[in-house]
Design a protein around this motif. Structure first.
Motif, short mmCIF file in Angstrom:
data_model
loop_
_atom_site.label_atom_id
_atom_site.label_comp_id
_atom_site.label_asym_id
_atom_site.label_seq_id
_atom_site.Cartn_x
_atom_site.Cartn_y
_atom_site.Cartn_z
N ILE A 35 -8.36 16.67 -15.10
CA ILE A 35 -9.18 15.53 -14.68
C ILE A 35 -8.30 14.46 -14.03
N VAL A 36 -7.17 14.17 -14.66
CA VAL A 36 -6.23 13.19 -14.09
C VAL A 36 -5.70 13.70 -12.75
N GLY A 37 -5.37 15.01 -12.69
CA GLY A 37 -4.86 15.58 -11.45
C GLY A 37 -5.87 15.51 -10.32
N ILE A 38 -7.14 15.76 -10.63
CA ILE A 38 -8.20 15.67 -9.61
C ILE A 38 -8.30 14.26 -9.07
N LEU A 39 -8.29 13.28 -9.96
CA LEU A 39 -8.40 11.88 -9.54
C LEU A 39 -7.21 11.46 -8.69
N LEU A 40 -6.01 11.86 -9.12
CA LEU A 40 -4.81 11.50 -8.36
C LEU A 40 -4.79 12.20 -7.00
N GLY A 41 -5.21 13.47 -6.98
CA GLY A 41 -5.25 14.21 -5.73
C GLY A 41 -6.20 13.57 -4.73
N PHE A 59 4.60 14.86 -10.82
CA PHE A 59 4.73 14.95 -12.26
C PHE A 59 3.64 15.85 -12.85
N PHE A 60 2.39 15.60 -12.42
CA PHE A 60 1.29 16.38 -12.97
C PHE A 60 1.34 17.83 -12.49
N VAL A 118 0.83 -1.20 0.00
CA VAL A 118 0.00 0.00 0.00
C VAL A 118 0.87 1.25 0.00
N GLU A 119 1.95 1.17 0.84
CA GLU A 119 2.86 2.31 0.91
C GLU A 119 3.54 2.56 -0.43
N GLY A 120 3.90 1.47 -1.13
CA GLY A 120 4.52 1.61 -2.44
C GLY A 120 3.57 2.23 -3.45
N GLY A 121 2.29 1.82 -3.39
CA GLY A 121 1.30 2.39 -4.29
C GLY A 121 1.09 3.86 -4.01
N MET A 122 1.09 4.22 -2.72
CA MET A 122 0.91 5.61 -2.34
C MET A 122 2.09 6.47 -2.82
N LYS A 123 3.30 5.91 -2.72
CA LYS A 123 4.47 6.63 -3.22
C LYS A 123 4.38 6.86 -4.73
N CYS A 124 3.85 5.83 -5.42
CA CYS A 124 3.69 5.95 -6.88
C CYS A 124 2.74 7.10 -7.22
N VAL A 125 1.60 7.14 -6.48
CA VAL A 125 0.63 8.22 -6.70
C VAL A 125 1.25 9.57 -6.35
N LYS A 126 2.05 9.56 -5.28
CA LYS A 126 2.71 10.79 -4.85
C LYS A 126 3.64 11.33 -5.94
#
Length: 249
Positions: free
Chosen positions: A226-232, A15-16, A2-10
């Motif tokens: 839209i991508v930024g909103i979803l990632l945020g 990037f965005f 989960v932490e790795g996935g969160m880092k990926c999103v971070k």
């Protein structure tokens, strides 16, 4: 995991947000360039059309600061700041959508505004108290190779053309006095001396080209938003449910 996935999103948020910063700077630059161009023809275009690039500059500045907040939220792993970033981005998206719909609905008004303003300002061409109008007309006719609103013969209907003259800026080879007596010539003779096409169609083409660039820029920005909103939202949710919501804002 989960932490790795969160880092990926971070990292994706970073990037965005970098893209947002570049987009903000690009929007401010594009808005400034278009505004500078429109300002030369303020007498013709009216405040509504000229206001569009100003809105673009404002949106660019706001996006720049929202992107900064997004970066801060990701660095500090703050649920509050990251969620605020997503909400502000959503509000910008809604405002852009509303502005786009309004611009589409009012698109036909541009032709009416140009026609009305050009016909009205022709009446004041060459008068002592209307130097700005005279310079605007000369600038348009010389740059766009046109004459009059829809036809060079329209100068016969205004005070300046009562003696049969058209502005020298209408001439193919613009020299002092070249427009004298053009309205007394046959259409064939006049076509060898002045540009006979009107300026309204030319100006409409210029405005249309600029709106195309604005539309392309807006479409790309909306997709990124839209991508930024979803990632945020995803990152903020991760902070909330993994204990990061307790990190100070």
């Amino acid at each position: 995991m989960v932490e790795g996935g969160m880092k990926c999103v971070k990292y994706l948020i970073f990037f965005f947000n970098f893209i947002f910063v570049i987009s903000g700077i690009a929007l401010v630059t594009l808005g400034a360039v278009i505004k500078g161009y429109y300002n030369k023809y303020l007498d013709f275009l009216g405040d509504g059309v000229v206001g569009a690039p100003i809105l673009l500059i404002i949106v660019g500045v706001v996006i720049f600061f929202v992107a900064f907040m997004g970066c801060c939220g990701a660095i500090r792993e703050s649920y509050c700041m990251t969620m605020t970033f997503a909400v502000l981005l959503a509000l910008i998206f809604i405002l852009e959508l509303a502005a786009g719909i309004t611009a589409y609905v009012l698109r036909d008004d541009i032709r009416t505004t140009l026609n009305t303003n050009m016909q009205a300002t022709m009446q004041n061409y060459g008068k002592d108290d209307y130097d700005g109008v005279t310079k605007t007309w000369d600038g348009v006719q010389m740059e766009a190779d046109c004459c009059g609103a829809f036809n060079y013969t329209e100068w016969a209907d205004v005070e300046y053309g009562k003696s049969g003259d058209v502005p020298d800026s209408c001439c193919i080879n613009s020299v002092e006095g070249c427009g004298a007596g053009v309205l007394l010539m046959s259409p064939e003779q006049a076509a060898t001396v002045v540009h006979t096409r009107g300026c309204v169609p030319v100006m409409l083409g210029v405005v249309h080209d600029n709106w195309v660039w604005l539309t392309v820029a807006a479409a790309v920005l909306v997709a990124v938003e839209i991508v930024g909103i979803l990632l945020g939202c995803c990152l903020a949710r991760s902070y909330k449910y993994t204990g990061y919501s307790n990190v100070s804002v």
